[in-house]
Design an enzyme around this catalytic site. Structure first.
Site, PDB file in Angstrom:
ATOM      1  N   CYS A  68      25.313  85.391 118.973  1.00  0.00           N
ATOM      2  CA  CYS A  68      25.790  86.299 120.150  1.00  0.00           C
ATOM      3  C   CYS A  68      25.375  87.694 119.976  1.00  0.00           C
ATOM      4  O   CYS A  68      24.790  88.069 120.822  1.00  0.00           O
ATOM      5  CB  CYS A  68      27.517  86.049 120.361  1.00  0.00           C
ATOM      6  SG  CYS A  68      28.062  84.402 119.914  1.00  0.00           S
ATOM      7  N   ASP A  69      25.785  88.205 118.855  1.00  0.00           N
ATOM      8  CA  ASP A  69      25.784  89.807 118.780  1.00  0.00           C
ATOM      9  C   ASP A  69      24.800  90.279 117.785  1.00  0.00           C
ATOM     10  O   ASP A  69      24.864  91.375 117.498  1.00  0.00           O
ATOM     11  CB  ASP A  69      27.333  89.999 118.303  1.00  0.00           C
ATOM     12  CG  ASP A  69      28.364  89.749 119.529  1.00  0.00           C
ATOM     13  OD1 ASP A  69      27.805  89.592 120.587  1.00  0.00           O
ATOM     14  OD2 ASP A  69      29.522  89.326 118.924  1.00  0.00           O
ATOM     15  N   CYS A 110      29.786  86.379 115.414  1.00  0.00           N
ATOM     16  CA  CYS A 110      29.169  85.308 115.911  1.00  0.00           C
ATOM     17  C   CYS A 110      27.541  85.914 115.841  1.00  0.00           C
ATOM     18  O   CYS A 110      27.278  86.840 116.572  1.00  0.00           O
ATOM     19  CB  CYS A 110      29.293  84.833 116.997  1.00  0.00           C
ATOM     20  SG  CYS A 110      27.880  83.608 117.945  1.00  0.00           S
TER      21      CYS A 110
END
Lengths: 104, 304
Positions: free
Chosen positions: B133-134, B130
């Site tokens: 997210c990251d 993701c």
């Protein structure tokens, strides 16, 4: 229901010293994993009212993440008696969360 | 609180939520269970622009609106549920979850799909699924994208916008599958390159990722690429392990249904990405959920 309280601008690791039994989730607003982890945390909290739950927006408090030594979200900080007892990055279901919390 | 329902819906993505709307409006008692937060794969979509009603809307926002609607209709929604076992074969369907037993006259399976993991030994902290997210820790660093479909190209552009210094996208097949406009958008970026017919052989590093070894599948030639993080977008696979012993699945693990979403067991229906289909879109998931719900209602009212 044990709600998740938002820690905002005054957050620092010093603040954790006032917590006896707490879990702090570091999240990002648009992170789907964080949304999943937050639900698991709420479910855990509903059955563990003695544990205080907090959340920190990682995009607001990146300095606190650096201070604690992690860079991914979702990350859970487990506090016991004012000390960081464990830091866990990634997903857990409520059952795994309960087991980890109980092991500390 | 009674745990007896008319319909249990497994999965809170688009198909499951649509089925919930229809079954609730048919005045049935409905329980929706999801192992995660409701929303399914749409939660992973930054902007949805192909569903009539909104020219553009964030994926999470769209799903939160759907969930609000479902809950306003009286559907019981349980998220972050750990399902232990289920027996869907009898007239009364049983599901054991979170130390509770739930029963229903009909079940709609809408458990969707999950990302395919990178099939390389030595999974490390620097492998992600993701970009939203990251992605942030990779500002000014080098990343590898695995997967040449729309997700791979879209997420590559998102990471470049975020500020990664150098990006390489690899695809195992002999061509890319993303929309041509998206491929063109990535090709226009100076610090991005693409390779098809290329697979990841290994992740290299001592505790932290330092490089990956790639192999050209046409020539067999191996090469090492310095990189700090890997983002994997190799498509999805159905979340049907729990149903393998009860429902007929196809060779890829999808639940086989007829054209009214009926599975191999009476009273059990499947909808959305969990069944074999050519087009996996929000709109087609809605269609499946609608049909499954109407059929579940018909089943309940005609089976005594």
């Amino acid at each position: 229901m044990n709600e998740i309280k938002n820690i905002t601008d005054q957050a620092s690791s010093e603040l954790f010293r006032s917590y006896n039994d707490a879990i702090v989730i570091f999240y990002k607003e648009l992170c789907p994993h964080c949304k999943n982890m937050e639900k698991a945390l709420m479910k855990f909290g509903a059955k563990s009212p003695e544990t205080e739950l907090y959340c920190v927006d990682s995009e607001v408090k990146g300095d606190l993440m650096a201070e604690l030594g992690f860079e991914r979200v979702p990350t859970l900080i487990f506090i016991r008696n004012g000390e960081v007892a464990n830091i866990y990055s990634g997903l857990m279901n409520p059952r795994e969360l309960k087991a980890l919390h109980a092991s500390l | 609180m009674s745990n007896e329902y008319d319909v249990i819906i497994l999965g809170g993505g688009v198909a499951g939520m649509t089925a919930a709307v229809y079954t609730a409006r048919a005045n049935l008692d409905v329980l929706l269970l999801d192992e995660n937060a409701c929303g399914g794969l749409v939660n992973w979509t930054k902007e949805v622009e192909n569903m009539p009603s909104y020219a553009s809307i964030g994926g999470m926002e769209l799903m939160e609106r759907m969930q609000k609607q479902v809950e306003s209709l009286g559907v019981t929604v349980e998220e972050a549920v750990c399902i232990d076992s289920m027996d869907l074969s009898g007239a009364v369907k049983r599901i054991e979850a979170d130390d509770e037993t739930y029963t229903a006259k009909a079940v709609i399976v809408a458990t969707g799909r999950k990302p395919v993991p990178l099939p390389v030994a030595g999974d490390c902290e620097q492998v992600h699924y993701c970009a939203i997210c990251d992605g942030a820790p990779y500002i000014g660093k080098r990343v590898l994208i695995v997967g040449g479909g729309n997700s791979g190209f879209d997420e590559a552009i998102a990471l470049l916008d975020l500020g990664v210094s150098e990006l390489t996208l690899v695809e195992k097949m002999d061509r890319f599958f993303a929309a041509q406009s998206t491929q063109d958008a990535l090709a226009a970026r100076e610090n991005a390159s693409t390779r098809h017919s290329t697979e990841v052989l290994s992740l290299n590093g001592n505790g932290k990722l330092e490089s990956v070894t790639l192999r050209n599948m046409e020539t067999g030639e191996e090469s090492e690429l310095q990189c700090d993080g890997v983002f994997v977008f190799m498509g999805q696979q159905p979340g049907t392990d729990a149903f393998a012993k009860q429902l007929r699945l196809d060779e890829h693990g999808y639940i086989i249904t007829d054209d009214v979403m009926a599975t191999s067991l009476p009273g059990v229906f499947a909808a959305g990405d969990v069944r074999p289909k050519k087009y996996r879109q929000i709109t087609t998931a809605m269609a499946d959920g609608t049909i499954a719900a109407l059929e579940a209602e018909r089943f309940i009212h005609t089976t005594r």
